[in-house]
Design a protein around this motif. Sequence first.
Motif, PDB file in Angstrom:
ATOM      1  N   CYS A  34       6.078   9.345   2.893  1.00 50.79           N
ATOM      2  CA  CYS A  34       5.083   8.452   3.345  1.00 50.79           C
ATOM      3  C   CYS A  34       3.942   8.460   3.240  1.00 50.79           C
ATOM      4  CB  CYS A  34       5.500   8.558   4.906  1.00 50.79           C
ATOM      5  SG  CYS A  34       4.886   7.287   6.031  1.00 50.79           S
ATOM      6  N   GLU A  84       8.126   5.539   4.005  1.00 45.26           N
ATOM      7  CA  GLU A  84       7.707   4.263   4.152  1.00 45.26           C
ATOM      8  C   GLU A  84       8.514   3.235   2.660  1.00 45.26           C
ATOM      9  OE1 GLU A  84       6.336   0.674   4.252  1.00 45.26           O
ATOM     10  OE2 GLU A  84       6.486   2.067   6.051  1.00 45.26           O
ATOM     11  N   LEU A  86       8.489  -0.018   1.819  1.00 44.54           N
ATOM     12  CA  LEU A  86       7.794  -1.462   1.509  1.00 44.54           C
ATOM     13  C   LEU A  86       6.544  -0.878   0.366  1.00 44.54           C
ATOM     14  CD1 LEU A  86       7.668  -4.012   4.352  1.00 44.54           C
ATOM     15  CD2 LEU A  86       9.413  -3.604   2.568  1.00 44.54           C
ATOM     16  N   TYR A  91      12.541  -1.884  -2.447  1.00 43.06           N
ATOM     17  CA  TYR A  91      12.714  -2.259  -1.270  1.00 43.06           C
ATOM     18  C   TYR A  91      12.112  -3.979  -0.938  1.00 43.06           C
ATOM     19  CZ  TYR A  91      14.414   2.105   0.217  1.00 43.06           C
ATOM     20  OH  TYR A  91      14.954   3.539   0.146  1.00 43.06           O
ATOM     21  N   THR A 111       8.626  -0.385   8.992  1.00 37.89           N
ATOM     22  CA  THR A 111       7.686  -0.245   8.254  1.00 37.89           C
ATOM     23  C   THR A 111       6.132   0.091   8.746  1.00 37.89           C
ATOM     24  OG1 THR A 111       6.124  -1.388   6.441  1.00 37.89           O
ATOM     25  CG2 THR A 111       7.462  -2.947   8.168  1.00 37.89           C
ATOM     26  N   LEU A 129      10.473  -8.080   9.872  1.00 38.86           N
ATOM     27  CA  LEU A 129       9.778  -6.820   9.749  1.00 38.86           C
ATOM     28  C   LEU A 129       9.901  -6.267  11.047  1.00 38.86           C
ATOM     29  CD1 LEU A 129       6.851  -7.152   6.987  1.00 38.86           C
ATOM     30  CD2 LEU A 129       9.355  -6.784   6.883  1.00 38.86           C
TER      31      LEU A 129
END
Length: 298
Positions: A34, A84, A86, A91, A111, A129
């Motif tokens: 992340c 994370e 995105l 992804y 996200t 999302l």
Amino acid sequence: MSVFLGLPGASPVPSVPSVPDRLSVLYRGPLASCNYDCPYCPFAKRVDPPPLLREDRAALGRFVDWVVETTDVRLSILFTPWGEGLIRSWYREAIVRLSHQDHVDRVSIQTNLAARVDWMADAAPTAALWATYHPGQVTLERFLARCRRLDEIGRRYSVGVVGLPGHHEAALELRAALEPSVYLWVNAAEGHTYSPEEEARWTALDPRFGDSVRPHVSFGQPCHAGESAVSVIGDGTVRRCHFIDTPLGNLYDGSWRQALRPRPCTNRICDCHIGYVHLKPLGLYDVYGPGVLERILA
């Protein structure tokens, strides 16, 4: 010697459990990195080495191919990466591709909205999302710019915060700036005990905060998990949910199909939204309707 089934005295033919018309799949690959360093997250600022990133990309590609080819059941997909997702192109590409499949009802991902969201314009409206705002990691203006872009291109999303005392003022500002139709959810902070006054303050922001603030006694309770919802990890292992380790089979050899059936929960409590939302006695499928995976109220 022939045996004619169905005649008096004949042994009954074992029934094979049927696959439900609709199946929700929560997918989590090897990715665990992340770009944020939130003090309440064990994956803060974790960096995945290149071999693990390649493994994650290959595993996701295999999963996406499986979804595309599995057309005999309507599928809803939620990506729940430890880190994370995105900020990784694969992804974003997966969500766009899956959103255009006729048999995919929903595709969403958890996200922090660190990545730009213009690519969502290439996705069908079935893409949504599940976003989390982390005060101290990103300015409110930058986060809201992502939300406004999603509004402009007409893509659905929910926004949430962790209900820490230091986040309350920022959460109020966020609520005031978001479109009224956007659901703002609040997760109870792990290890934090809420006074009645604190709970009331957070409930004023999120009427469903009570679902998160106290663990749900789940042992023996009926659950959609393992019946019409499953979790899958990178190698294809299928489990009832992310919180019960016992495998049901493997996605890629088809063994999961025979394993789906109603089951009572075997855990004492369930205290995470992606788990307890599937507990049947809570009735949260009625609360969220078709937005149950992306955490958008009906």
